[in-house]
Structure formats: structure tokens, C-alpha cells
Motif scaffolding. Structure first.
Motif, short mmCIF file in Angstrom:
data_model
loop_
_atom_site.label_atom_id
_atom_site.label_comp_id
_atom_site.label_asym_id
_atom_site.label_seq_id
_atom_site.Cartn_x
_atom_site.Cartn_y
_atom_site.Cartn_z
N ASN A 182 157.59 3.72 -23.23
CA ASN A 182 158.73 3.57 -22.32
C ASN A 182 159.73 2.64 -23.01
O ASN A 182 159.47 1.45 -23.13
CB ASN A 182 158.23 2.96 -21.00
N LYS B 196 162.65 1.84 -22.02
CA LYS B 196 163.48 1.09 -21.06
C LYS B 196 164.96 1.13 -21.47
O LYS B 196 165.41 2.11 -22.04
CB LYS B 196 162.95 -0.34 -20.92
N HIS C 161 158.15 3.58 -11.69
CA HIS C 161 157.85 2.39 -12.49
C HIS C 161 158.14 1.14 -11.65
O HIS C 161 159.08 1.13 -10.85
CB HIS C 161 158.70 2.39 -13.77
N GLU D 139 149.62 0.21 -13.72
CA GLU D 139 150.33 -0.86 -14.42
C GLU D 139 150.41 -2.09 -13.51
O GLU D 139 151.33 -2.18 -12.68
CB GLU D 139 151.74 -0.41 -14.77
N ILE E 238 153.05 -6.52 -16.97
CA ILE E 238 154.12 -5.79 -17.67
C ILE E 238 155.07 -6.77 -18.33
O ILE E 238 155.70 -7.60 -17.66
CB ILE E 238 154.89 -4.87 -16.70
N GLY E 239 155.16 -6.67 -19.65
CA GLY E 239 156.10 -7.49 -20.41
C GLY E 239 155.77 -8.96 -20.40
O GLY E 239 156.60 -9.79 -20.79
N GLY F 277 150.54 -2.28 -19.46
CA GLY F 277 150.70 -3.71 -19.23
C GLY F 277 150.30 -4.47 -20.47
O GLY F 277 149.13 -4.73 -20.69
N SER F 278 151.33 -4.74 -21.32
CA SER F 278 151.11 -5.50 -22.55
C SER F 278 150.04 -4.89 -23.46
O SER F 278 149.24 -5.61 -24.06
CB SER F 278 150.78 -6.96 -22.22
N GLY G 286 155.31 -0.39 -23.17
CA GLY G 286 156.72 -0.77 -23.18
C GLY G 286 157.10 -1.39 -24.51
O GLY G 286 157.34 -0.69 -25.50
N GLY G 287 157.10 -2.72 -24.56
CA GLY G 287 157.58 -3.45 -25.73
C GLY G 287 157.03 -2.97 -27.06
O GLY G 287 157.77 -2.81 -28.03
C1 PEP Z 1 155.91 -0.69 -19.14
O1 PEP Z 1 157.08 -0.93 -19.12
O2 PEP Z 1 155.50 0.32 -18.57
C2 PEP Z 1 155.02 -1.61 -19.85
C3 PEP Z 1 153.73 -1.42 -19.72
O3 PEP Z 1 155.60 -2.61 -20.59
P1 PEP Z 1 154.85 -3.60 -21.63
O4 PEP Z 1 153.95 -2.74 -22.48
O5 PEP Z 1 155.95 -4.23 -22.40
O6 PEP Z 1 154.06 -4.57 -20.81
#
Ligand code: PEP
Length: 252
Positions: free
Chosen positions: A10, A12, A96, A168, A173-174, A213-214, A235-236
Motif C-alpha cells: 500500500n 498510500k 483501511h 491490521e 500501522i506505521g 502492521g509494520s 505500507g512503509g
Molecule cells: C498499511 O498501511 O496497511 C500498513 C500496514 O502500514 P505499515 O506497514 O507501514 O505499518
């Protein structure tokens, strides 16, 4: 039943069109020999047609981070399933936590978006997750059960054969905090049981449940080794192709 793992990125609100094309091109090259794992990236809407051209013929599929539930009409600023499909998307991330938190997305809207995705030939990735306060208050299971029952209200199992669920936890998350393997195993098992209860064993056994989630290269293998974890929503760590490919190759 074997479920093909899905590793989804993702992006974003990151990357301009040219930046998205560069990262996607690099990922498509790095992932060219990946077999038995589905790969998806979800760039910003604006970049979708450009990235679609860049990854054409590769095993990198595209998704969007949201869509609207009507087909067309006077809905300023919105984008339909037919539009994203025509621009090259096969997946849509729906509900999300950032959409729920910052844009007031309700379970009812999420449900309609899941339906619009399925009707439009797009694979929905339904995101659910509890906040830190809800977890501390012992409400995790009731929150997730409600998000699933309301988000999938009035569907029958046949409609949902392509559905993916992403667990998630909002607090992960993040933030760099990942749920422990025990926490993830417990929640994913519970989600599969709920799907069994609501839609029967066949869907419960075939549905892919992702963790998000991370997720990082150094924690993905342990998460993916859990029986009810069928992939990751990242995400990241999906923004950089060299990092994301290490997650995609979690079993190497
Ligand atoms: C997300 O945005 O769905 C996510 C899991 O972000 P991150 O991996 O950065 O925690």
C-alpha cells in the motif's frame, strides 16, 4: 486446502507518477522469477495508468487504495470500480483504518465498496483492525466481528470467493510495533472461524487472510509461518523495491 500467498504493498499518498513508475519497474524486474506468490502494489490513483504500463506482462499486479460504490454519477472527486479496472487495477484495498479514521468511512460504506469491487471484477481486500484502546478494553474480538459481519452484510459465500481479509491492528500501522505471533495466530484463527460460521467451511478454508502492521524483511518469515496467515499488507516497507522484494521472498 492450499492458499496462494499474497504480498500486497500500500503506497498510500507517496510517490509522484515518475517515482511510482521507477519503483514499480524496479520491482517488476526484481520479482520476475517469483512463482507461487501473488504480488500487488497499490499506487495513488493518478499513477495507476502509468504504473500499469510499466508492469505490463510482469507478475506484479495492481490495486487501488479505495474506490466509490456507485458506477458513475455526480459524485465529485470519486472514482468507480469500472474506472480503476479500465486503468489496470485487479485489487482494491477497502476500509483501511486511515480511511475509517480520517475520512469517516463506515462499515456500511465499506460493505457497499466490497460489493462494487466484486461486481466490477476487482478483488476486494477488506481491512479490519482494533485500536490500542479497544485492545486494552478487551474489545478486540467484538470490534473485529462487527467489522466483518457489517462489512459483509447480505453477501452469500458464492459472491465472496475472491475476497481477501487483511487484519491490521491500528496500533501496529506505521508505528514499528508488530503484533506478536501469538496475537496474530489467535486473531487469524478467530477470523477464519467467524467466516466459517457466517459463510460455511468452503469459504473459510479458501479465503486469504493477510496480516498488516509494520511488516518488515526481518519479521515477515515468522508471521508467514503461522497457519492462518496467507500474506501481508505492507505500507512503509513496500515503498522501496529492494526492501519489498525481501518481504516477497520471505521463504528464501
Ligand atoms: C498499511 O498501511 O496497511 C500498513 C500496514 O502500514 P505499515 O506497514 O507501514 O505499518
Amino acid at each position: 486446502m492450499s492458499r496462494t500467498p499474497l504480498i500486497a504493498g500500500n503506497w498510500k499518498m507517496f510517490k509522484t507518477g515518475p517515482e511510482a513508475v521507477a519503483a514499480a519497474t524496479s520491482l517488476a524486474g526484481l520479482a520476475s522469477d517469483v512463482a507461487d506468490t501473488d504480488i500487488m502494489i497499490a499506487p495513488a490513483f493518478l499513477s495507476l495508468p502509468l504504473v500499469s504500463e510499466a508492469v505490463a506482462g510482469s507478475n506484479v499486479k495492481l490495486g487501488v487504495q479505495n474506490l466509490f460504490y456507485e458506477n458513475e454519477g455526480a459524485y465529485t472527486g470519486e472514482v468507480s470500480a469500472a474506472m480503476v479496472k479500465a486503468a489496470g487495477a485487479d485489487y482494491a484495498i477497502i476500509g483501511h483504518s486511515e480511511r475509517r479514521q480520517y475520512f469517516g468511512e463506515t462499515d456500511d460504506a465499506v460493505c457497499r465498496k466490497v460489493k462494487a469491487s466484486i461486481d466490477g471484477g476487482i478483488i476486494p481486500i477488506l481491512c479490519i483492525g482494533e485500536t490500542e484502546v479497544q485492545r486494552e478494553d478487551g474489545k478486540t474480538f467484538s470490534v473485529l466481528d462487527k467489522q466483518i459481519s457489517n462489512g459483509l452484510n447480505n453477501f452469500c459465500s458464492r459472491d465472496l470467493s475472491s475476497l481477501v481479509i487483511a487484519y491490521e491492528p491500528v496500533w501496529a500501522i506505521g508505528t514499528g510495533k508488530t503484533a506478536t505471533p501469538d496475537q496474530v495466530a489467535e486473531i487469524h484463527g478467530n477470523i477464519r472461524s467467524l467466516i466459517n460460521k457466517l459463510f460455511g467451511n468452503e469459504l473459510a478454508m479458501s479465503i486469504r487472510i493477510l496480516y498488516g502492521g509494520s511488516v518488515k524483511p526481518d519479521n515477515v518469515s515468522e508471521l508467514m509461518s503461522l497457519g492462518d496467515v496467507d500474506g501481508a499488507l505492507v505500507g512503509g516497507a513496500s515503498l522501496d523495491a529492494e526492501t519489498f522484494i525481501q518481504i516477497i521472498r520471505y521463504d528464501k
